[in-house]
Design a protein around this motif. Structure first.
Motif, PDB file in Angstrom:
ATOM      1  N   GLN A  37      31.635  39.921  47.890  1.00 39.64           N
ATOM      2  CA  GLN A  37      32.484  40.622  48.584  1.00 39.64           C
ATOM      3  C   GLN A  37      33.213  41.775  47.797  1.00 39.64           C
ATOM      4  OE1 GLN A  37      31.795  37.442  48.306  1.00 39.64           O
ATOM      5  NE2 GLN A  37      33.440  36.354  50.014  1.00 39.64           N
ATOM      6  N   ALA A  38      33.426  41.277  46.140  1.00 36.26           N
ATOM      7  CA  ALA A  38      33.528  42.459  44.965  1.00 36.26           C
ATOM      8  C   ALA A  38      32.659  43.663  45.039  1.00 36.26           C
ATOM      9  CB  ALA A  38      33.813  41.738  44.236  1.00 36.26           C
ATOM     10  N   GLY A  41      33.272  46.074  47.074  1.00 32.93           N
ATOM     11  CA  GLY A  41      34.566  47.007  47.200  1.00 32.93           C
ATOM     12  C   GLY A  41      35.982  46.065  47.301  1.00 32.93           C
ATOM     13  N   GLN A  42      35.516  44.877  48.122  1.00 27.06           N
ATOM     14  CA  GLN A  42      36.539  44.134  48.829  1.00 27.06           C
ATOM     15  C   GLN A  42      37.508  43.359  47.256  1.00 27.06           C
ATOM     16  OE1 GLN A  42      35.758  41.306  51.787  1.00 27.06           O
ATOM     17  NE2 GLN A  42      37.290  40.313  51.512  1.00 27.06           N
ATOM     18  N   ASP A  43      39.141  43.854  47.693  1.00 25.88           N
ATOM     19  CA  ASP A  43      39.622  42.618  47.256  1.00 25.88           C
ATOM     20  C   ASP A  43      39.928  41.589  46.634  1.00 25.88           C
ATOM     21  OD1 ASP A  43      40.851  45.340  45.760  1.00 25.88           O
ATOM     22  OD2 ASP A  43      42.526  44.804  46.867  1.00 25.88           O
ATOM     23  N   CYS A  44      39.744  40.263  46.211  1.00 25.58           N
ATOM     24  CA  CYS A  44      39.288  39.370  45.820  1.00 25.58           C
ATOM     25  C   CYS A  44      40.611  38.818  45.529  1.00 25.58           C
ATOM     26  CB  CYS A  44      37.839  39.292  44.943  1.00 25.58           C
ATOM     27  SG  CYS A  44      36.776  39.937  45.791  1.00 25.58           S
ATOM     28  N   GLN A 133      39.750  47.788  36.342  1.00 20.17           N
ATOM     29  CA  GLN A 133      38.528  48.054  36.100  1.00 20.17           C
ATOM     30  C   GLN A 133      38.063  47.152  37.430  1.00 20.17           C
ATOM     31  OE1 GLN A 133      36.957  50.485  34.753  1.00 20.17           O
ATOM     32  NE2 GLN A 133      38.738  50.669  33.547  1.00 20.17           N
ATOM     33  N   PHE A 134      38.303  46.270  37.746  1.00 19.03           N
ATOM     34  CA  PHE A 134      37.191  45.375  39.582  1.00 19.03           C
ATOM     35  C   PHE A 134      38.517  45.105  40.003  1.00 19.03           C
ATOM     36  CE2 PHE A 134      35.655  44.320  35.430  1.00 19.03           C
ATOM     37  CZ  PHE A 134      34.809  44.187  35.151  1.00 19.03           C
ATOM     38  N   PRO A 135      38.610  44.940  41.487  1.00 17.96           N
ATOM     39  CA  PRO A 135      38.868  44.726  42.887  1.00 17.96           C
ATOM     40  C   PRO A 135      39.889  43.512  42.769  1.00 17.96           C
ATOM     41  CG  PRO A 135      36.476  44.403  43.603  1.00 17.96           C
ATOM     42  CD  PRO A 135      36.471  44.768  41.938  1.00 17.96           C
ATOM     43  N   CYS A 137      42.842  41.490  43.401  1.00 18.04           N
ATOM     44  CA  CYS A 137      43.982  41.733  44.146  1.00 18.04           C
ATOM     45  C   CYS A 137      44.865  41.189  43.717  1.00 18.04           C
ATOM     46  CB  CYS A 137      44.222  40.390  45.479  1.00 18.04           C
ATOM     47  SG  CYS A 137      45.064  40.199  46.733  1.00 18.04           S
ATOM     48  N   SER A 138      45.716  41.611  43.214  1.00 13.87           N
ATOM     49  CA  SER A 138      47.017  41.303  41.512  1.00 13.87           C
ATOM     50  C   SER A 138      48.264  40.248  42.169  1.00 13.87           C
ATOM     51  CB  SER A 138      47.415  42.289  41.566  1.00 13.87           C
ATOM     52  OG  SER A 138      48.685  43.539  42.193  1.00 13.87           O
TER      53      SER A 138
END
Length: 278
Positions: A37-38, A41-44, A133-135, A137-138
């Motif tokens: 998923q990452a 480009g999906q936020d993980c 740098q990476f997708p 989810c904060s």
């Protein structure tokens, strides 16, 4: 940031990066597992894993067998080294101090203070770097660890609950100010004033911070050769007093090593999946 190594793993990639750390004043490496998923480009959700004494950024990736479940859950896994390293970095007199034994605190004593700033490295510098740098989810970042790294996971989660939404540990050093490993490290890194140590002791921190998490998960082997250093009962008592829910699972016949960690890794990842989605 430079890519050192990349390997296909469960439709994702297990990578190692190197970068020049401002906190550590030397080059440092970290590992990262990126699920499919990452890569798309999906936020993980993401989990920081803090390893124990003598380990490196690669130990977890090789020994913990976490990537299969992480791939299923869509988790990014971040694994920093356990200390600064290099010829210019101070070395200890034994494996439990110095390189490979940073204890995830900021040292104030010489010769350690210049490079051994592991709390700032993990909670500030590396945290900011990977989120940029990476997708990731904060709002879905957790932390867990083993032994010295379990100490680090508990203390950093309690100090930075705005950054880490969930926390768990395997055989953590729960009260380092009350065991030889912690006493040695804290004396070297922080000095002899034991009142200062309390800010880096999970059992003490939970009493001062109170209940911050819906639950904390700890797994502990009862055949752990280092059990006397770990003091899970002290952390359980502190959680009861603070009103913090703790799931402390004690397992007959399991020791301190990665076969133990492998056995319950899926449980920890699934625990974090529930906590991070709540």
């Amino acid at each position: 940031m430079q890519l050192v190594q990349s390997n296909q793993c469960f439709q994702g990639e297990q990578r190692i990066y190197s970068f020049d750390s401002v906190s550590l004043k030397t080059s440092s490496r970290f590992g990262i597992f990126l699920p499919e998923q990452a890569l798309k480009g999906q936020d993980c959700p993401a989990l920081f894993y803090l390893a124990g004494l003598t380990c490196t950024e690669e130990t977890f990736a090789i020994k913990a067998h976490a990537q299969r479940m992480a791939a299923q859950l869509g988790f990014i896994l971040i694994t920093p080294d356990t200390s600064p390293r290099g010829d210019e970095v101070a070395k200890g007199d034994h494996w439990d101090i110095g390189q490979g034994a940073g204890f995830y605190i900021n040292a104030v004593q010489e010769p350690w203070a210049e490079h051994f700033q592991m709390e700032s490295f993990v909670a500030d510098e590396l945290y900011a770097l990977v989120l940029a740098q990476f997708p990731i989810c904060s709002e879905q970042v957790g932390i867990f660890g083993h032994s010295m790294g379990g100490h680090g996971a508990l203390t950093l989660a309690l100090k930075y609950p705005e950054k880490f939404k969930s926390v768990s540990a395997f055989a953590p050093i729960c009260a380092p100010s009350q065991c030889p490993w912690g006493e040695k490290a804290f004396t070297h890194y922080l000095g002899a004033d034991q009142t200062v140590w309390q800010a880096h002791d999970a059992a003490a921190l939970i009493q001062s911070k109170g209940a911050l998490f819906q639950d904390i998960l700890i797994d502990q082997g009862l055949s752990d050769q280092f059990y006397s250093q770990l003091n899970p009962a002290l952390f359980r008592e502190a959680c009861i007093k603070a009103g913090q829910k703790l799931t402390l699972r004690e397992h007959e016949a399991y020791d301190h090593g990665y076969y133990f960690i492998q056995s319950f890794m899926d449980d920890h990842l699934q625990f974090h999946a529930v906590q991070l989605q709540s």
